[in-house]
Motif scaffolding. Structure first.
Motif, PDB file in Angstrom:
ATOM      1  N   ARG A  45     -21.824 -25.351   2.179  1.00 13.08           N
ATOM      2  CA  ARG A  45     -20.904 -24.867   3.193  1.00 13.08           C
ATOM      3  C   ARG A  45     -19.753 -25.848   3.328  1.00 13.08           C
ATOM      4  NH1 ARG A  45     -23.482 -22.671   8.697  1.00 13.08           N
ATOM      5  NH2 ARG A  45     -24.592 -21.545   7.063  1.00 13.08           N
ATOM      6  N   GLU A  46     -18.524 -25.325   3.409  1.00 11.29           N
ATOM      7  CA  GLU A  46     -17.376 -26.200   3.515  1.00 11.29           C
ATOM      8  C   GLU A  46     -16.498 -25.814   4.704  1.00 11.29           C
ATOM      9  OE1 GLU A  46     -14.638 -26.110   0.219  1.00 11.29           O
ATOM     10  OE2 GLU A  46     -14.291 -23.950   0.381  1.00 11.29           O
ATOM     11  N   PHE A  47     -15.860 -26.830   5.248  1.00 12.73           N
ATOM     12  CA  PHE A  47     -14.914 -26.657   6.346  1.00 12.73           C
ATOM     13  C   PHE A  47     -13.687 -25.903   5.846  1.00 12.73           C
ATOM     14  CE2 PHE A  47     -12.440 -27.727  10.008  1.00 12.73           C
ATOM     15  CZ  PHE A  47     -11.189 -28.069   9.551  1.00 12.73           C
ATOM     16  N   VAL A  48     -13.188 -24.977   6.665  1.00 16.04           N
ATOM     17  CA  VAL A  48     -11.980 -24.244   6.333  1.00 16.04           C
ATOM     18  C   VAL A  48     -10.851 -24.592   7.310  1.00 16.04           C
ATOM     19  CG1 VAL A  48     -10.926 -21.964   6.111  1.00 16.04           C
ATOM     20  CG2 VAL A  48     -13.282 -22.346   5.317  1.00 16.04           C
ATOM     21  N   ALA A  49     -11.138 -24.473   8.608  1.00 16.51           N
ATOM     22  CA  ALA A  49     -10.092 -24.691   9.605  1.00 16.51           C
ATOM     23  C   ALA A  49     -10.732 -24.961  10.958  1.00 16.51           C
ATOM     24  CB  ALA A  49      -9.173 -23.479   9.701  1.00 16.51           C
ATOM     25  N   SER A  50      -9.973 -25.625  11.827  1.00 19.36           N
ATOM     26  CA  SER A  50     -10.447 -25.850  13.192  1.00 19.36           C
ATOM     27  C   SER A  50      -9.276 -25.827  14.152  1.00 19.36           C
ATOM     28  CB  SER A  50     -11.202 -27.180  13.309  1.00 19.36           C
ATOM     29  OG  SER A  50     -10.318 -28.269  13.079  1.00 19.36           O
ATOM     30  N   THR A  51      -9.607 -25.620  15.417  1.00 20.07           N
ATOM     31  CA  THR A  51      -8.591 -25.625  16.455  1.00 20.07           C
ATOM     32  C   THR A  51      -9.149 -26.304  17.694  1.00 20.07           C
ATOM     33  OG1 THR A  51      -7.105 -24.251  17.794  1.00 20.07           O
ATOM     34  CG2 THR A  51      -9.252 -23.317  17.248  1.00 20.07           C
ATOM     35  N   THR A  52      -8.284 -26.970  18.421  1.00 15.81           N
ATOM     36  CA  THR A  52      -8.697 -27.621  19.647  1.00 15.81           C
ATOM     37  C   THR A  52      -8.861 -26.592  20.770  1.00 15.81           C
ATOM     38  OG1 THR A  52      -6.360 -28.178  19.967  1.00 15.81           O
ATOM     39  CG2 THR A  52      -7.786 -29.884  19.046  1.00 15.81           C
ATOM     40  N   ARG A  53      -9.235 -27.060  21.943  1.00 13.90           N
ATOM     41  CA  ARG A  53      -9.662 -26.155  23.009  1.00 13.90           C
ATOM     42  C   ARG A  53      -8.596 -25.157  23.434  1.00 13.90           C
ATOM     43  NH1 ARG A  53     -12.440 -31.018  26.503  1.00 13.90           N
ATOM     44  NH2 ARG A  53     -14.329 -31.214  25.227  1.00 13.90           N
ATOM     45  N   TYR A  54      -7.332 -25.560  23.406  1.00 12.33           N
ATOM     46  CA  TYR A  54      -6.261 -24.665  23.799  1.00 12.33           C
ATOM     47  C   TYR A  54      -5.321 -24.354  22.636  1.00 12.33           C
ATOM     48  CZ  TYR A  54      -8.111 -25.289  28.416  1.00 12.33           C
ATOM     49  OH  TYR A  54      -8.961 -25.297  29.491  1.00 12.33           O
ATOM     50  N   GLY A  55      -5.803 -24.651  21.415  1.00 13.75           N
ATOM     51  CA  GLY A  55      -5.046 -24.265  20.230  1.00 13.75           C
ATOM     52  C   GLY A  55      -3.844 -25.128  19.931  1.00 13.75           C
ATOM     53  N   VAL A  56      -3.752 -26.289  20.591  1.00 12.14           N
ATOM     54  CA  VAL A  56      -2.576 -27.132  20.389  1.00 12.14           C
ATOM     55  C   VAL A  56      -2.563 -27.746  18.991  1.00 12.14           C
ATOM     56  CG1 VAL A  56      -1.391 -29.212  21.185  1.00 12.14           C
ATOM     57  CG2 VAL A  56      -2.367 -27.608  22.845  1.00 12.14           C
ATOM     58  N   ARG A  57      -3.757 -28.117  18.532  1.00 15.42           N
ATOM     59  CA  ARG A  57      -3.849 -28.755  17.222  1.00 15.42           C
ATOM     60  C   ARG A  57      -4.730 -27.907  16.322  1.00 15.42           C
ATOM     61  NH1 ARG A  57      -6.921 -34.546  15.944  1.00 15.42           N
ATOM     62  NH2 ARG A  57      -7.437 -34.061  13.779  1.00 15.42           N
ATOM     63  N   THR A  58      -4.300 -27.759  15.072  1.00 12.45           N
ATOM     64  CA  THR A  58      -5.108 -27.071  14.077  1.00 12.45           C
ATOM     65  C   THR A  58      -5.208 -27.934  12.822  1.00 12.45           C
ATOM     66  OG1 THR A  58      -3.166 -25.903  13.231  1.00 12.45           O
ATOM     67  CG2 THR A  58      -4.498 -24.765  14.895  1.00 12.45           C
ATOM     68  N   ASP A  59      -6.299 -27.792  12.108  1.00 16.93           N
ATOM     69  CA  ASP A  59      -6.526 -28.531  10.867  1.00 16.93           C
ATOM     70  C   ASP A  59      -7.069 -27.570   9.816  1.00 16.93           C
ATOM     71  OD1 ASP A  59      -7.443 -30.920  13.087  1.00 16.93           O
ATOM     72  OD2 ASP A  59      -6.016 -31.451  11.513  1.00 16.93           O
ATOM     73  N   TYR A  60      -6.726 -27.858   8.550  1.00 16.09           N
ATOM     74  CA  TYR A  60      -7.112 -26.971   7.461  1.00 16.09           C
ATOM     75  C   TYR A  60      -7.550 -27.778   6.254  1.00 16.09           C
ATOM     76  CZ  TYR A  60      -4.411 -23.551  10.128  1.00 16.09           C
ATOM     77  OH  TYR A  60      -3.926 -22.735  11.123  1.00 16.09           O
ATOM     78  N   ILE A  61      -8.452 -27.198   5.483  1.00 18.20           N
ATOM     79  CA  ILE A  61      -8.740 -27.758   4.170  1.00 18.20           C
ATOM     80  C   ILE A  61      -7.507 -27.511   3.297  1.00 18.20           C
ATOM     81  CG2 ILE A  61      -9.745 -25.617   3.275  1.00 18.20           C
ATOM     82  CD1 ILE A  61     -11.822 -27.281   1.823  1.00 18.20           C
ATOM     83  N   ASP A  62      -7.244 -28.424   2.375  1.00 13.86           N
ATOM     84  CA  ASP A  62      -6.009 -28.358   1.584  1.00 13.86           C
ATOM     85  C   ASP A  62      -5.851 -27.032   0.839  1.00 13.86           C
ATOM     86  OD1 ASP A  62      -5.806 -31.880   0.568  1.00 13.86           O
ATOM     87  OD2 ASP A  62      -5.201 -30.837   2.401  1.00 13.86           O
ATOM     88  N   SER A  63      -6.955 -26.483   0.365  1.00 14.10           N
ATOM     89  CA  SER A  63      -6.869 -25.292  -0.483  1.00 14.10           C
ATOM     90  C   SER A  63      -6.404 -24.043   0.261  1.00 14.10           C
ATOM     91  CB  SER A  63      -8.209 -25.020  -1.155  1.00 14.10           C
ATOM     92  OG  SER A  63      -9.206 -24.806  -0.194  1.00 14.10           O
ATOM     93  N   VAL A  64      -6.385 -24.068   1.585  1.00 15.85           N
ATOM     94  CA  VAL A  64      -5.959 -22.888   2.342  1.00 15.85           C
ATOM     95  C   VAL A  64      -4.677 -23.127   3.127  1.00 15.85           C
ATOM     96  CG1 VAL A  64      -8.376 -22.184   2.534  1.00 15.85           C
ATOM     97  CG2 VAL A  64      -7.255 -23.292   4.494  1.00 15.85           C
TER      98      VAL A  64
END
Length: 122
Positions: A45-64
């Protein structure tokens, strides 16, 4: 405690788009950081994306990056993953998950949905 239910998966041709949804019930949705993970057959299983509680910050795996967008609507207790320009290598079961911490590690996520299959094929 929070219950998560994903929807929106399916079969799509390369270059197509899908939007996954993850509906949450239980404790206050906005108290959780939310993530999307995926697992392809025979792979971890791999991480794809995440968001903070109010969506201010998002993070993504490089491939997406540049193709996928994570967002959330706390009024609807829902997190989304908009997937554009899909590739065959995006084929996997996609899971949403909730955490008390911002993280790309699956071990940090306490609650998981059942997963939804995404297949990218011509």
């Amino acid at each position: 405690q929070v219950q998560l239910v994903e929807s929106g998966g399916g079969l799509v041709q390369p270059g197509g788009s899908l939007r996954l949804s993850c509906a949450a019930s239980g404790r206050t949705f906005s108290s959780y950081y939310m993530g999307w993970f995926r697992q392809a057959p025979g792979k971890e299983r791999e991480f794809v994306a995440s968001t903070t509680r109010y969506g201010v910050r998002t993070d993504y795996i490089d491939s997406v990056k540049g193709r996928f967008t994570i967002s959330r609507d706390n009024a609807k207790n829902t997190v989304y993953l908009q997937m554009n320009s899909l590739k065959p290598e995006d084929t996997a079961v996609y899971y949403c998950a909730a955490s008390n911490h911002v993280s790309a590690s699956s071990s940090s996520y306490n609650f998981w949905g059942q997963g939804t299959q995404v297949t990218v094929s011509s």
